[in-house]
Design a protein around this motif. Structure first.
Motif, PDB file in Angstrom:
ATOM      1  N   MET A 177     -14.452 -21.908  -0.365  1.00  0.00           N
ATOM      2  CA  MET A 177     -14.377 -21.785   1.161  1.00  0.00           C
ATOM      3  C   MET A 177     -13.325 -20.526   1.346  1.00  0.00           C
ATOM      4  N   LYS A 178     -13.723 -19.642   2.288  1.00  0.00           N
ATOM      5  CA  LYS A 178     -12.990 -18.487   2.940  1.00  0.00           C
ATOM      6  C   LYS A 178     -11.547 -18.897   3.267  1.00  0.00           C
ATOM      7  N   GLU A 179     -10.741 -18.108   2.731  1.00  0.00           N
ATOM      8  CA  GLU A 179      -9.486 -18.262   3.265  1.00  0.00           C
ATOM      9  C   GLU A 179      -9.272 -17.922   4.848  1.00  0.00           C
ATOM     10  N   PRO A 180      -8.649 -18.506   5.628  1.00  0.00           N
ATOM     11  CA  PRO A 180      -8.495 -18.314   6.986  1.00  0.00           C
ATOM     12  C   PRO A 180      -7.816 -16.813   7.175  1.00  0.00           C
ATOM     13  N   LEU A 181      -8.191 -15.941   8.189  1.00  0.00           N
ATOM     14  CA  LEU A 181      -7.494 -14.876   8.673  1.00  0.00           C
ATOM     15  C   LEU A 181      -6.104 -15.028   9.421  1.00  0.00           C
ATOM     16  N   VAL A 182      -5.206 -14.407   8.801  1.00  0.00           N
ATOM     17  CA  VAL A 182      -3.831 -14.360   9.327  1.00  0.00           C
ATOM     18  C   VAL A 182      -3.732 -12.986  10.210  1.00  0.00           C
ATOM     19  N   THR A 183      -3.311 -13.109  11.141  1.00  0.00           N
ATOM     20  CA  THR A 183      -2.835 -11.944  12.066  1.00  0.00           C
ATOM     21  C   THR A 183      -1.244 -11.434  11.998  1.00  0.00           C
ATOM     22  N   ILE A 184      -0.871 -10.346  11.385  1.00  0.00           N
ATOM     23  CA  ILE A 184       0.579 -10.321  11.377  1.00  0.00           C
ATOM     24  C   ILE A 184       0.663  -9.149  12.840  1.00  0.00           C
ATOM     25  N   ILE A 185       1.954  -9.547  13.301  1.00  0.00           N
ATOM     26  CA  ILE A 185       2.296  -8.576  14.164  1.00  0.00           C
ATOM     27  C   ILE A 185       3.349  -7.928  14.169  1.00  0.00           C
ATOM     28  N   MET A 186       3.283  -6.390  14.178  1.00  0.00           N
ATOM     29  CA  MET A 186       4.457  -5.725  13.772  1.00  0.00           C
ATOM     30  C   MET A 186       4.693  -4.685  14.923  1.00  0.00           C
ATOM     31  N   ASN A 187       5.749  -4.962  16.031  1.00  0.00           N
ATOM     32  CA  ASN A 187       6.278  -3.845  16.907  1.00  0.00           C
ATOM     33  C   ASN A 187       7.197  -2.891  16.600  1.00  0.00           C
ATOM     34  N   CYS A 188       6.864  -1.886  16.796  1.00  0.00           N
ATOM     35  CA  CYS A 188       7.830  -0.615  16.465  1.00  0.00           C
ATOM     36  C   CYS A 188       8.144   0.072  17.659  1.00  0.00           C
ATOM     37  N   TYR A 189       9.510   0.610  17.564  1.00  0.00           N
ATOM     38  CA  TYR A 189      10.036   1.565  18.405  1.00  0.00           C
ATOM     39  C   TYR A 189      11.079   2.464  17.901  1.00  0.00           C
ATOM     40  N   ASN A 245      -6.134 -12.431   2.769  1.00  0.00           N
ATOM     41  CA  ASN A 245      -6.732 -12.485   4.162  1.00  0.00           C
ATOM     42  C   ASN A 245      -5.916 -12.247   5.313  1.00  0.00           C
ATOM     43  N   TRP A 246      -5.607 -11.049   5.486  1.00  0.00           N
ATOM     44  CA  TRP A 246      -4.596 -10.828   6.795  1.00  0.00           C
ATOM     45  C   TRP A 246      -5.327  -9.410   7.329  1.00  0.00           C
ATOM     46  N   GLU A 247      -4.694  -9.385   8.654  1.00  0.00           N
ATOM     47  CA  GLU A 247      -4.878  -8.062   9.424  1.00  0.00           C
ATOM     48  C   GLU A 247      -3.392  -7.657   9.816  1.00  0.00           C
ATOM     49  N   LEU A 248      -3.053  -6.568   9.938  1.00  0.00           N
ATOM     50  CA  LEU A 248      -1.809  -6.134  10.678  1.00  0.00           C
ATOM     51  C   LEU A 248      -1.921  -5.297  11.893  1.00  0.00           C
ATOM     52  N   ILE A 249      -1.605  -5.891  13.040  1.00  0.00           N
ATOM     53  CA  ILE A 249      -1.477  -5.213  14.129  1.00  0.00           C
ATOM     54  C   ILE A 249      -0.041  -4.452  14.231  1.00  0.00           C
ATOM     55  N   PHE A 250      -0.167  -3.284  14.265  1.00  0.00           N
ATOM     56  CA  PHE A 250       1.061  -2.436  14.482  1.00  0.00           C
ATOM     57  C   PHE A 250       1.029  -1.904  15.856  1.00  0.00           C
ATOM     58  N   ASN A 266       5.072 -14.350  -1.733  1.00  0.00           N
ATOM     59  CA  ASN A 266       4.325 -15.398  -1.342  1.00  0.00           C
ATOM     60  C   ASN A 266       4.542 -16.099  -0.022  1.00  0.00           C
ATOM     61  N   LYS A 267       5.213 -15.265   0.842  1.00  0.00           N
ATOM     62  CA  LYS A 267       5.298 -15.496   2.100  1.00  0.00           C
ATOM     63  C   LYS A 267       4.081 -16.453   2.974  1.00  0.00           C
ATOM     64  N   LEU A 268       3.222 -15.748   3.016  1.00  0.00           N
ATOM     65  CA  LEU A 268       1.750 -16.072   3.840  1.00  0.00           C
ATOM     66  C   LEU A 268       1.146 -17.221   2.776  1.00  0.00           C
ATOM     67  N   LYS A 269       1.112 -17.176   1.594  1.00  0.00           N
ATOM     68  CA  LYS A 269       0.524 -18.069   0.704  1.00  0.00           C
ATOM     69  C   LYS A 269       1.070 -19.523   0.798  1.00  0.00           C
ATOM     70  N   GLU A 270       2.457 -19.608   0.772  1.00  0.00           N
ATOM     71  CA  GLU A 270       3.221 -21.060   0.771  1.00  0.00           C
ATOM     72  C   GLU A 270       2.937 -21.421   2.118  1.00  0.00           C
ATOM     73  N   GLN A 271       3.123 -20.640   3.301  1.00  0.00           N
ATOM     74  CA  GLN A 271       2.958 -21.018   4.680  1.00  0.00           C
ATOM     75  C   GLN A 271       1.678 -21.691   5.163  1.00  0.00           C
ATOM     76  N   ILE A 272       0.711 -21.031   4.714  1.00  0.00           N
ATOM     77  CA  ILE A 272      -0.609 -21.338   5.203  1.00  0.00           C
ATOM     78  C   ILE A 272      -1.075 -22.954   4.428  1.00  0.00           C
ATOM     79  N   LYS A 273      -0.552 -22.996   3.407  1.00  0.00           N
ATOM     80  CA  LYS A 273      -0.766 -24.404   2.769  1.00  0.00           C
ATOM     81  C   LYS A 273      -0.334 -25.522   3.626  1.00  0.00           C
ATOM     82  N   LEU A 274       0.630 -25.457   4.408  1.00  0.00           N
ATOM     83  CA  LEU A 274       1.371 -26.392   5.202  1.00  0.00           C
ATOM     84  C   LEU A 274       0.385 -26.792   6.370  1.00  0.00           C
ATOM     85  N   PHE A 275      -0.298 -25.711   6.753  1.00  0.00           N
ATOM     86  CA  PHE A 275      -1.328 -26.067   7.889  1.00  0.00           C
ATOM     87  C   PHE A 275      -2.493 -27.147   7.553  1.00  0.00           C
TER      88      PHE A 275
END
Length: 261
Positions: free
Chosen positions: A1-13, A33-38, A98-107
Motif C-alpha cells: 500500500m502506498k504511503e500517505p502524502l505529507v505536506t510540509i509547510i515552510m514559510n520564509c521571509y 512521500n512528501w511535498e514541500l510548500i515553500f 526520521n521525524k516524518l517516518k516515526e510520526q506517521i506511524k502513530l496515526f
C-alpha cells in the motif's frame, strides 16, 4: 500500500542565512512521500535563489502577492497543500532524519489527530544545545496537561488534515506570535495527541526569532486570548494561563534589565 502524502509547510521571509540547512534536513528524511510548500513572503534576500538551487520535484515554490503576517502566510500555504497530513518547518530550524517516518506511524490510531515530539534548542550565540523538555511529554487527551504547562512546538508537530476546517483559516490571523498555541489548545480539546519522546527537530535561537524580538506583543496576545477564552476555562485553568502571562512579563523585564522595577 502506498504511503500517505505529507505536506510540509515552510514559510520564509528573508531566511537566507539558515535556509540551506533547513532544506537539507527535509531532503534527508527517511520518509519519502512528501511535498514541500515553500511560501516566500516577498523576501528581498537570496532565499529564492537558494531554494531554486535544490532540484527535486517534491519542492514547490510560491511567491506571495503581498507581504502578510506569519499566520496568514501559513494559511495561504496550507491552501496549496495536497497531502493527507500537514507538518511545519521554519527556514531557520531543522529536523531529525526520521521525524516524518516515526510520526506517521502513530496515526495508525484513527483517534489521533496530532502527533508532536520533543526538540533540541540550539543557541546560535554560544553554539550550545539543550533538550526542550526534560520530563515525559503527555499523550492522549492532553488538554489538561498543556493548558497547565504548554509543551507543543509547532516544528515538532504533524496534523491529520481532515480534522481541520479548510474552508476557514486554520490559524487565527489576529495573532502574530501565539497562533500555534491557539490552534493546538483547540485541537487538544477534541483529539488525541500522539507523542515522540525523543527530539524530532531543532529550534534555533539566534536573536532574530519573531518571539524574541516582540515579547511585549506576545504578552498582549496572551492577554487577548485569555479575555476571549475566559468563559470556557475552569478556575484552575485561568490560574495556569495568568501564571504563563506573569512569567512572560517577568522574563521580559529581566531581559530588558528592568528586573528591580
Amino acid at each position: 500500500m502506498k504511503e500517505p502524502l505529507v505536506t510540509i509547510i515552510m514559510n520564509c521571509y528573508n531566511g537566507e542565512k539558515y535556509l540551506n540547512e533547513a532544506l537539507k534536513s527535509v531532503l534527508r528524511q527517511s520518509y519519502k512521500n512528501w511535498e514541500l510548500i515553500f511560501w516566500d513572503n516577498k523576501s528581498t534576500d537570496k532565499s529564492k535563489k537558494i531554494f531554486k538551487s535544490f532540484k527535486d520535484k517534491r519542492l514547490r515554490y510560491f511567491y506571495s502577492n503581498k507581504h502578510t503576517s506569519l499566520y496568514e502566510a501559513k494559511n495561504l500555504a496550507i491552501k496549496k497543500s495536497k497531502g493527507s497530513y500537514l507538518t511545519f518547518i521554519d527556514a531557520d530550524d531543522f529536523w531529525e532524519k526520521n521525524k516524518l517516518k516515526e510520526q506517521i506511524k502513530l496515526f495508525s490510531d484513527e483517534r489521533v489527530g496530532v502527533v508532536y515530539g520533543n526538540m533540541w534548542i540550539l543557541n546560535e550565540i554560544n553554539k550550545r544545545s539543550k533538550i526542550y523538555w526534560k520530563t515525559q511529554l503527555p499523550d492522549g487527551m492532553i488538554y489538561n496537561a498543556i493548558i497547565k504547562n504548554y509543551c507543543v512546538g509547532i516544528i515538532s508537530t504533524m496534523i491529520r488534515k481532515n480534522i481541520l476546517n479548510l474552508r476557514k483559516n486554520v490559524f487565527n490571523v489576529k495573532y502574530n506570535h501565539i497562533g500555534d498555541f491557539d490552534l493546538f489548545i483547540k485541537l487538544s480539546r477534541k483529539y488525541k495527541f500522539g507523542v515522540i519522546q525523543s527530539p524530532v527537530a531543532t529550534y534555533r535561537i539566534h536573536g532574530k526569532n519573531l518571539s524574541f524580538i516582540n515579547r511585549k506583543n506576545e504578552i498582549y496576545e496572551l492577554k487577548d486570548w485569555f479575555k476571549n477564552n475566559e468563559k470556557k476555562l475552569k478556575e484552575e485553568e485561568k490560574i495556569f494561563i495568568l501564571n504563563r502571562i506573569e512569567q512572560r512579563e517577568f522574563i521580559n523585564l529581566k531581559l530588558k534589565g528592568e528586573f528591580l522595577k
